[in-house]
Each structure stands twice: as C-alpha cells, then as structure tokens.
Enzyme design. Sequence first.
Site, PDB file in Angstrom:
ATOM      1  N   THR A 137       1.033  -1.183   0.096  1.00  0.00           N
ATOM      2  CA  THR A 137       0.052  -0.006   0.167  1.00  0.00           C
ATOM      3  C   THR A 137       0.761   1.327  -0.098  1.00  0.00           C
ATOM      4  O   THR A 137       2.081   1.275   0.652  1.00  0.00           O
ATOM      5  CB  THR A 137      -0.915   0.098   1.084  1.00  0.00           C
ATOM      6  OG1 THR A 137      -1.734   1.290   1.221  1.00  0.00           O
ATOM      7  CG2 THR A 137      -0.323  -0.015   2.443  1.00  0.00           C
ATOM      8  N   ILE A 138       0.411   2.302  -0.993  1.00  0.00           N
ATOM      9  CA  ILE A 138       1.114   3.506  -0.756  1.00  0.00           C
ATOM     10  C   ILE A 138       0.780   4.259   0.710  1.00  0.00           C
ATOM     11  O   ILE A 138       1.589   5.213   1.217  1.00  0.00           O
ATOM     12  CB  ILE A 138       0.640   4.273  -1.909  1.00  0.00           C
ATOM     13  CG1 ILE A 138      -0.731   4.658  -1.630  1.00  0.00           C
ATOM     14  CG2 ILE A 138       1.013   3.690  -3.100  1.00  0.00           C
ATOM     15  CD1 ILE A 138      -1.163   5.998  -2.562  1.00  0.00           C
ATOM     16  N   ASP A 139       0.089   3.592   1.418  1.00  0.00           N
ATOM     17  CA  ASP A 139      -0.470   4.579   2.649  1.00  0.00           C
ATOM     18  C   ASP A 139       0.560   4.214   3.792  1.00  0.00           C
ATOM     19  O   ASP A 139       0.225   4.669   4.748  1.00  0.00           O
ATOM     20  CB  ASP A 139      -1.909   4.115   2.915  1.00  0.00           C
ATOM     21  CG  ASP A 139      -3.030   4.566   1.937  1.00  0.00           C
ATOM     22  OD1 ASP A 139      -2.560   5.298   1.165  1.00  0.00           O
ATOM     23  OD2 ASP A 139      -3.943   3.951   1.990  1.00  0.00           O
ATOM     24  N   ARG A 174       2.273  32.478  -4.618  1.00  0.00           N
ATOM     25  CA  ARG A 174       1.163  31.906  -4.124  1.00  0.00           C
ATOM     26  C   ARG A 174       1.440  31.113  -3.058  1.00  0.00           C
ATOM     27  O   ARG A 174       2.432  30.519  -2.853  1.00  0.00           O
ATOM     28  CB  ARG A 174       0.363  31.210  -5.236  1.00  0.00           C
ATOM     29  CG  ARG A 174       0.003  31.852  -6.153  1.00  0.00           C
ATOM     30  CD  ARG A 174      -0.550  30.992  -7.474  1.00  0.00           C
ATOM     31  NE  ARG A 174      -1.142  32.024  -8.611  1.00  0.00           N
ATOM     32  CZ  ARG A 174      -1.385  31.594  -9.660  1.00  0.00           C
ATOM     33  NH1 ARG A 174      -0.917  30.555 -10.246  1.00  0.00           N
ATOM     34  NH2 ARG A 174      -1.905  32.239 -10.708  1.00  0.00           N
TER      35      ARG A 174
HETATM   36  O1  F6P Z   1      -5.094   2.594  -0.336  1.00  0.00           O
HETATM   37  C1  F6P Z   1      -4.618   3.225  -1.135  1.00  0.00           C
HETATM   38  C2  F6P Z   1      -5.415   4.597  -1.598  1.00  0.00           C
HETATM   39  O2  F6P Z   1      -4.702   4.991  -2.706  1.00  0.00           O
HETATM   40  C3  F6P Z   1      -5.643   5.490  -0.555  1.00  0.00           C
HETATM   41  O3  F6P Z   1      -4.492   6.195  -0.429  1.00  0.00           O
HETATM   42  C4  F6P Z   1      -6.997   6.243  -1.066  1.00  0.00           C
HETATM   43  O4  F6P Z   1      -7.510   6.725   0.113  1.00  0.00           O
HETATM   44  C5  F6P Z   1      -7.567   5.246  -1.852  1.00  0.00           C
HETATM   45  O5  F6P Z   1      -6.566   4.052  -1.926  1.00  0.00           O
HETATM   46  C6  F6P Z   1      -8.451   5.499  -2.985  1.00  0.00           C
HETATM   47  O6  F6P Z   1      -8.919   4.449  -3.571  1.00  0.00           O
HETATM   48  P1  F6P Z   1      -9.736   4.071  -4.760  1.00  0.00           P
HETATM   49  O7  F6P Z   1      -8.537   4.035  -5.969  1.00  0.00           O
HETATM   50  O8  F6P Z   1     -10.561   3.043  -4.605  1.00  0.00           O
HETATM   51  O9  F6P Z   1     -10.264   5.584  -5.289  1.00  0.00           O
END
Ligand code: F6P
Length: 360
Positions: A137-139, A174
């Site tokens: 996960t990128i998170d 800005r």
């Molecule tokens: O979990 C990875 C993620 O990119 C989160 O950072 C983000 O909130 C979510 O997925 C977005 O999900 P989707 O691609 O389903 O819109």
Amino acid sequence: MKKRIGILTSGGDCPGLNATIRGVAKALYQEFGTDDVQIVGISDGYAGLIQNQCRDMAPNEFSGILTMGGTILGTKRTPFKTMQVIGEDNVDKVKAMKDTYKKQKLDALLTLGGNGTHKTANLLSQEGLNVIGLPKTIDNDIFGTDVTFGFHTAVDIATDVIDRLHTTANSHGRIMVVEIMGNKAGWLTLYSGIAGGADTIVIPEIPFDIEKLSEACLRRAATGKAFSIIAVAEGAYSQDEAKLKKKERQKAREERGEITATNRIAKGIQEITGIETRTCVPGHMLRGGSPTAYDRILATKFGSRAAHLVAQEKYGYTVAMQGNEITENKLDEIAGKSKFVPMDDQMIITARDIGVSFGD
Ligand code: F6P
C-alpha cells in the site's frame, strides 16, 4: 505431487505489485523446481477467487515485469464488510472462495494487499485455508511492518509534485495546498512533505487549526517569502472536526459540499492571509508507474520470504519488515489494526526541529 500455489492482488493497486509477484514466482521455482510447482493466477483479487477466475501461469509470464506498474493479475476492491454478507446475487462469498481453493487444488494462497485484504486473508486462514499475506500500500498503514511496498515509490512521486509546485508557487508568490493520498494515515504526506521541503504538513494524526496554518504562512511572508507549500493528507481534519464522531464529521462535510479538507484549508488561508492560495490534487498519479529501486528490492525480499514460508508450510502469516529484518507476523495479530504516525515518530520530531508547522 506438484504444488499448486494461488496468487492474487486485491484492493487499490500500487507500484511494486508485479515486482512482488515476480519475486514470489522466481523464489518458488528456485525452492521447488519449475516442474514441481504450479503458480495459479487469480484475476481481480478476491472477486476472481469468488468466481473461480483462475489460470495456470507459465514461468515466462513472470519475466520482464519487475519494472511494470499496476498488476498483471488485475485487482478489485471487495470490501471485507461485504464478505460475510449474502447480497442480492445470493452468493455465499466465503464458501465460494473455499470452493475455488478446492477446485483449483491449491496448497496455498498468497494475497498481496493492504488492510482490507489482510482482514479477508485472516478470515480465510481461520476457515482453514493455507494463506500467506504480503503487505502492499502507498499508505504504509499496515500494522506490524515498518514499511509496505509501494510506499517509497509514492513518496518519490509526491516529492516530485511538491518540487514542481515550489517553482510555480515561487514565481507567482502563491500558497499551494497539495492534497496527498494516504487514507486515514499521514505517512505519505509526512515523508514527501519533508523530502519536498513543504513549509507546513497537515496529517490526520494532528488535527489542524486554520488560524495556526495561516500564521505559519504569514510568518514566512514576513521573512520575504510570500509563497508557501502546504502538504495536506487526504484524511486530515480540523480541531473542531476532531470533536465530532466520524459519521457526524462526514455529514457536516457533505452539507458543506466537501470531501477532503484541502479546499477548506485553501479558502480559509486565503481569507485570513490575503495571499492567493491554490490547490493541487495529484490523486492516483501517486499510485502509477514503475516502482523505485527501493520498492523493487523490498518487493523481491518480501516475495522470496513468502516462498520460504510456503516451503516451510508456515501458514496464517503475513510478511513484514521490522528494523532492517524481513520477518513475518501472524495474520490474526495484525488483521483489523492500522498503523498511524505516532507523535514521537522521528520524522515528526525532525520536522518540528526544522520549523515545519503542523498547524497545531
Ligand atoms: O489505499 C490506497 C489508496 O490510494 C488510498 O491512499 C486512497 O484513500 C484510496 O486508495 C483510493 O482508493 P480508490 O483508488 O479506490 O479510489
């Protein structure tokens, strides 16, 4: 008997999924020999497992994919909360997944995914399937691992966005408010904010005060720099919102026509400071393209560890990195938990040391 190993990617994609699939496959072929192991690719995550969308894959399909973004298997979000609910289609999803596992004569199932994927992986493990998870996960919010694959690539992309915003913000004097993904965690914003030299970093773990955010911009303007870069995590919320329950917060946002905090922050800062303030939402660009060298290496290490676990028949685990060591955690000990930025994290301390404002 030839071992049959199923593999799927589930949830949002990220760079490094293919590198991990390749790492798993190459290490399995080394471990068992290509004639003694059959990798079964499952399409579109758990949806493919439910619908028995599986196919035997050839060794050459895992070659040439190290640098490829996305996932060669396809992915879908099949929320955990729906797994044990029989919907209009009348399908018992857990039973269907177990049936596919049996029909495909799988010896093990490897699931590459984030928090939701791990919850379902744990459920399937408790249902008696031989499951091994791999944390993507990128998170970077998976409990029990210091890092997930995909995270560092997204940090690099977000950093590049912030770098580019610097030059245009400077030219125009800005304030630029950039919204960075990360779901409910602030890791991606914190890391890219520091790497990109953001003046202010707003993360969900530290609710913001719009006055404090504005003061930080004005302080900078007083030193002769009218422009500021504010990195905002998509999950950020204000100190007032922090007093509300999640549902109340969502309702209040809907009533104001907002999804994330970014636009409100930009509007509030412009009103208070009088400095022109714009927003930028790189969105899914943060999940696209080729993985960095770091993520290719991490993916390969994770993949080979998962293959070793298969060889040891050590199931019900997910691969992890702790310190600099590749290790594994029990699925039932990490499923359903998330990893948030602790207030004493070295990155928070470092940011505060160099005068970065968190708007608190
Ligand atoms: O979990 C990875 C993620 O990119 C989160 O950072 C983000 O909130 C979510 O997925 C977005 O999900 P989707 O691609 O389903 O819109």
